[in-house]
Design a protein around this motif. Structure first.
Motif, mmCIF file in Angstrom:
data_model
loop_
_atom_site.group_PDB
_atom_site.id
_atom_site.type_symbol
_atom_site.label_atom_id
_atom_site.label_comp_id
_atom_site.label_asym_id
_atom_site.label_seq_id
_atom_site.Cartn_x
_atom_site.Cartn_y
_atom_site.Cartn_z
ATOM 1 N N THR A 117 -13.857 9.603 -29.690
ATOM 2 C CA THR A 117 -13.272 9.793 -28.429
ATOM 3 C C THR A 117 -11.956 9.079 -28.205
ATOM 4 O O THR A 117 -10.973 9.479 -27.853
ATOM 5 N N PHE A 118 -12.168 7.899 -28.568
ATOM 6 C CA PHE A 118 -10.968 6.927 -28.418
ATOM 7 C C PHE A 118 -9.786 7.073 -29.492
ATOM 8 O O PHE A 118 -8.710 7.005 -28.908
ATOM 9 N N ASN A 119 -10.387 7.464 -30.606
ATOM 10 C CA ASN A 119 -9.164 8.113 -31.644
ATOM 11 C C ASN A 119 -8.566 9.263 -30.989
ATOM 12 O O ASN A 119 -7.141 9.268 -31.440
ATOM 13 N N SER A 120 -9.138 10.064 -30.481
ATOM 14 C CA SER A 120 -8.333 11.354 -29.907
ATOM 15 C C SER A 120 -7.593 11.098 -28.825
ATOM 16 O O SER A 120 -6.101 11.543 -28.892
ATOM 17 N N ARG A 121 -7.816 10.020 -27.939
ATOM 18 C CA ARG A 121 -7.046 9.642 -26.888
ATOM 19 C C ARG A 121 -5.691 8.840 -27.348
ATOM 20 O O ARG A 121 -4.639 9.166 -27.068
ATOM 21 N N ILE A 122 -5.874 8.043 -28.293
ATOM 22 C CA ILE A 122 -4.776 7.319 -28.960
ATOM 23 C C ILE A 122 -3.722 8.111 -29.542
ATOM 24 O O ILE A 122 -2.592 8.099 -29.451
ATOM 25 N N SER A 123 -4.353 9.053 -30.261
ATOM 26 C CA SER A 123 -3.467 9.983 -31.119
ATOM 27 C C SER A 123 -2.700 10.826 -30.200
ATOM 28 O O SER A 123 -1.338 11.170 -30.433
ATOM 29 N N ALA A 124 -3.352 11.315 -28.980
ATOM 30 C CA ALA A 124 -2.650 12.071 -28.028
ATOM 31 C C ALA A 124 -1.483 11.337 -27.392
ATOM 32 O O ALA A 124 -0.265 11.776 -27.286
ATOM 33 N N LEU A 125 -1.907 9.917 -26.999
ATOM 34 C CA LEU A 125 -0.682 9.152 -26.269
ATOM 35 C C LEU A 125 0.366 8.708 -27.316
ATOM 36 O O LEU A 125 1.480 9.012 -26.945
ATOM 37 N N CYS A 126 -0.005 8.779 -28.498
ATOM 38 C CA CYS A 126 0.950 8.310 -29.438
ATOM 39 C C CYS A 126 1.944 9.583 -29.833
ATOM 40 O O CYS A 126 3.329 9.556 -29.876
ATOM 41 N N ASN A 127 1.479 10.702 -29.986
ATOM 42 C CA ASN A 127 2.074 12.027 -30.079
ATOM 43 C C ASN A 127 3.012 12.275 -28.879
ATOM 44 O O ASN A 127 4.308 12.924 -29.021
ATOM 45 N N SER A 128 2.618 11.829 -27.686
ATOM 46 C CA SER A 128 3.684 12.164 -26.630
ATOM 47 C C SER A 128 4.471 10.968 -26.240
ATOM 48 O O SER A 128 5.078 10.856 -25.177
ATOM 49 N N GLY A 129 4.517 9.940 -27.095
ATOM 50 C CA GLY A 129 5.482 8.898 -27.002
ATOM 51 C C GLY A 129 4.936 7.826 -26.066
ATOM 52 O O GLY A 129 5.688 6.679 -25.867
ATOM 53 N N LYS A 130 3.722 7.854 -25.601
ATOM 54 C CA LYS A 130 3.222 6.652 -24.596
ATOM 55 C C LYS A 130 2.499 5.757 -25.825
ATOM 56 O O LYS A 130 1.251 5.556 -25.424
ATOM 57 N N ILE A 131 3.404 5.062 -26.512
ATOM 58 C CA ILE A 131 2.786 4.233 -27.459
ATOM 59 C C ILE A 131 2.192 2.793 -26.679
ATOM 60 O O ILE A 131 1.197 2.257 -27.146
ATOM 61 N N LEU A 132 2.669 2.339 -25.908
ATOM 62 C CA LEU A 132 2.134 1.175 -25.081
ATOM 63 C C LEU A 132 0.911 1.370 -24.348
ATOM 64 O O LEU A 132 -0.015 0.593 -24.331
ATOM 65 N N GLU A 133 0.616 2.727 -23.946
ATOM 66 C CA GLU A 133 -0.558 3.089 -23.309
ATOM 67 C C GLU A 133 -1.604 3.248 -24.486
ATOM 68 O O GLU A 133 -2.636 2.490 -24.220
ATOM 69 N N ASN A 158 -4.813 3.420 -38.491
ATOM 70 C CA ASN A 158 -3.891 4.150 -39.058
ATOM 71 C C ASN A 158 -2.986 4.933 -38.042
ATOM 72 O O ASN A 158 -1.853 5.365 -37.925
ATOM 73 N N LEU A 159 -3.717 5.441 -36.761
ATOM 74 C CA LEU A 159 -3.097 6.192 -35.906
ATOM 75 C C LEU A 159 -2.257 5.159 -34.968
ATOM 76 O O LEU A 159 -0.861 5.728 -34.705
ATOM 77 N N MET A 160 -2.335 3.967 -34.608
ATOM 78 C CA MET A 160 -1.479 3.233 -34.049
ATOM 79 C C MET A 160 -0.364 2.716 -35.188
ATOM 80 O O MET A 160 0.852 2.656 -34.632
ATOM 81 N N LEU A 161 -0.502 2.425 -36.307
ATOM 82 C CA LEU A 161 0.542 2.257 -37.185
ATOM 83 C C LEU A 161 1.446 3.397 -37.296
ATOM 84 O O LEU A 161 2.438 3.158 -37.079
ATOM 85 N N GLN A 162 0.923 4.771 -37.362
ATOM 86 C CA GLN A 162 1.778 5.787 -37.309
ATOM 87 C C GLN A 162 2.540 5.743 -36.057
ATOM 88 O O GLN A 162 3.953 6.096 -36.030
ATOM 89 N N GLY A 163 2.048 5.376 -35.107
ATOM 90 C CA GLY A 163 2.652 5.534 -33.566
ATOM 91 C C GLY A 163 3.878 4.444 -33.473
ATOM 92 O O GLY A 163 4.935 4.821 -33.012
ATOM 93 N N PHE A 164 3.534 3.375 -34.058
ATOM 94 C CA PHE A 164 4.479 2.322 -34.041
ATOM 95 C C PHE A 164 5.692 2.757 -34.791
ATOM 96 O O PHE A 164 6.909 2.499 -34.404
ATOM 97 N N CYS A 165 5.352 3.306 -36.197
ATOM 98 C CA CYS A 165 6.627 3.683 -36.884
ATOM 99 C C CYS A 165 7.458 4.717 -36.387
ATOM 100 O O CYS A 165 8.637 4.750 -36.782
ATOM 101 N N GLN A 166 6.563 5.657 -35.693
ATOM 102 C CA GLN A 166 7.415 6.993 -35.135
ATOM 103 C C GLN A 166 8.263 6.547 -34.187
ATOM 104 O O GLN A 166 9.477 7.097 -33.857
ATOM 105 N N LYS A 167 7.993 5.313 -33.319
ATOM 106 C CA LYS A 167 8.709 5.107 -32.278
ATOM 107 C C LYS A 167 9.709 3.883 -32.705
ATOM 108 O O LYS A 167 10.494 3.417 -31.861
#
Length: 462
Positions: A117-133, A158-167
């Protein structure tokens, strides 16, 4: 079973509904679901789970959500898997708010969200640019045990690492990799590849090369993808010698270049207008039994036209056809652009008209040198003009002062249901203003506003 008066059980219905969903027959699956009560069978949580997964597979998240309401009406309790399926589906569509509402609804039903559940939420937030959330949720998963939150797994990291890198948040990403190493999580090639992508994307090529060397030292075998990431970064930064050297090291390590490796290197040489070196790469590619794709050939074709090597471009087109690659819209656009650049706009216009009925076979109209490379297959007929085709033609006609023909092509494009984008509109505005036809330019501007196409950069000329 029915003919033999053997009543199907719910399990039997579930098997068939699952089979229909996997066979992309969602309508039949829903019909069977609706028939169940009339056959003395009641859907259970597995029935609902199967059908909801089917709806989500087709991107029909709202229909799946309605089934969740139906479950409540039929006194069937949803489980964590059903909620996770719906949450993941809404997350993939970018509907983070609905996903969050489902998490709250999940808790109201007495179900605790798990790491999926949490991985899905983190992935969605990262994809929409909401890295801090996303980072806030990730932090809570690491430290907040009072509310029974799940601990993050390697997918979460890995999801958080990808989110940080993309931003472009490299310091946060670097800190995360150090944390992963301390916790023995930074051990798989996927994590390393994400970090390599982030470093290359943010111009840290030397650090990326160091990381690539670390992989074997840390017991991780780099893949062809790992090398391709760095080779692509080196080529984009014009470091072709380093890219070639890295490819040699890769071969020495027993990893042989694939089509992506060679195409990346070939594109790098073409970008630097080094057509001879690019052709050598193509020959080496073929020699090693690595089959070039359309992208490879189109890259070289574009470079040849750009350099004015028309005869060599024609030879390449012929070889593409002989080897069965076929010509796509990109190939045709390259030829059309090349003809326009060499002043043969009439031939280019003729090709565009013929493409609608003959596809890439229209290139045969260029002359005998092209006749051997055309064929009457279905692929050729599917090669139709697109917005780039018309943008090239319209711009060239305006540049030559042939305003009437340019307008005809614009009308033809609309008639073929190819609707202009801001680039084509700006091209028209630029040429009209350049010729002092300001009133006509304002009419075009009004048309842009009517079509909700408002990026009128061409108005700068006014």
């Amino acid at each position: 079973m029915i003919s033999a008066s053997v009543s199907p059980a719910t399990y039997t219905f579930n098997l068939l509904i699952n089979g229909l969903c996997h066979s992309d027959r969602l309508g039949d699956a829903r019909q069977l679901f609706d028939v169940m009560p009339h056959k003395g069978c009641h859907p259970n949580e597995f029935t609902f789970g199967i059908l909801i997964r089917g709806y989500c597979k087709f991107g029909l998240s709202l229909q799946g959500l309605k089934l969740l309401d139906t479950m409540k009406m039929m006194n069937v309790c949803p489980n964590v898997i059903i909620y996770n399926t719906l949450i993941a589906s809404f997350c993939r569509k970018g509907d983070v708010d609905e996903a969050e509402r489902l998490v709250e609804r999940m808790r109201e039903d007495g179900l605790l969200p798990d790491v999926v559940t949490f991985n899905s939420r983190i992935s969605a937030l990262c994809n929409s640019g909401k890295i801090l959330e996303a980072s806030r949720i990730f932090r809570d998963m690491q430290i907040d045990e009072v509310f029974g939150l799940p601990r993050p797994n390697v997918v979460t990291f890995n999801l958080m690492l990808q989110g940080f890198c993309q931003k472009g948040m490299l310091e946060e990403a670097r800190t995360l990799t150090e944390s992963m190493k301390k916790n023995d999580i930074f051990f798989n090639v996927q994590s390393y590849n994400i970090w390599l992508c982030g470093l290359v994307r943010n111009g840290k090529l030397l650090e990326a090369q160091t990381v690539l060397k670390e992989l074997p030292q840390n017991g991780v075998d780099p893949t062809i993808y790992s090398y391709n990431i760095l080779i692509d970064g080196l080529c984009k930064n014009g470091m072709l010698g380093d890219a070639k050297m890295l490819m040699s090291l890769m071969i020495n390590d027993g990893i042989f270049p694939d089509t992506v490796t060679y195409s990346t290197l070939l594109h790098g040489y073409c970008t630097k207008s080094k057509v001879t070196e690019a052709k050598n790469i193509l020959r080496e590619m073929m020699k090693r039994g690595c089959i070039p794709n359309k992208y490879t050939c189109n890259t070289l074709l574009h470079s040849m036209w750009k350099e004015g090597k028309v005869s060599e471009a024609q030879q390449l087109l012929q070889k593409m056809n002989e080897r069965g690659y076929g010509l796509d819209t990109v190939s045709c656009n390259i030829v059309i652009h090349g003809l326009c650049q060499t002043g043969e706009v009439d031939k280019a216009v003729e090709i565009v008209s013929e493409m609608w009925s003959h596809g890439s076979v229209a290139l045969g109209d260029l002359g005998n040198s092209f006749m051997s490379l055309v064929s009457e297959d279905d692929n050729g007929r599917k090669c139709l003009p697109d917005l780039i085709t018309y943008s090239t033609i319209i711009n060239s006609l305006f540049r030559e002062g042939n305003l009437d023909e340019a307008k005809k092509k614009f009308v033809e494009m609309m008639r073929k249901k190819l609707y202009p984008d801001s680039i084509i509109y700006n091209t028209i505005l630029h040429h009209l203003c350049k010729r002092g036809k300001v009133s006509s330019a304002f009419q075009v501007l009004k048309d842009m506003e009517t079509k909700d196409c408002k990026r009128a950069y061409g108005l700068i000329i006014l």
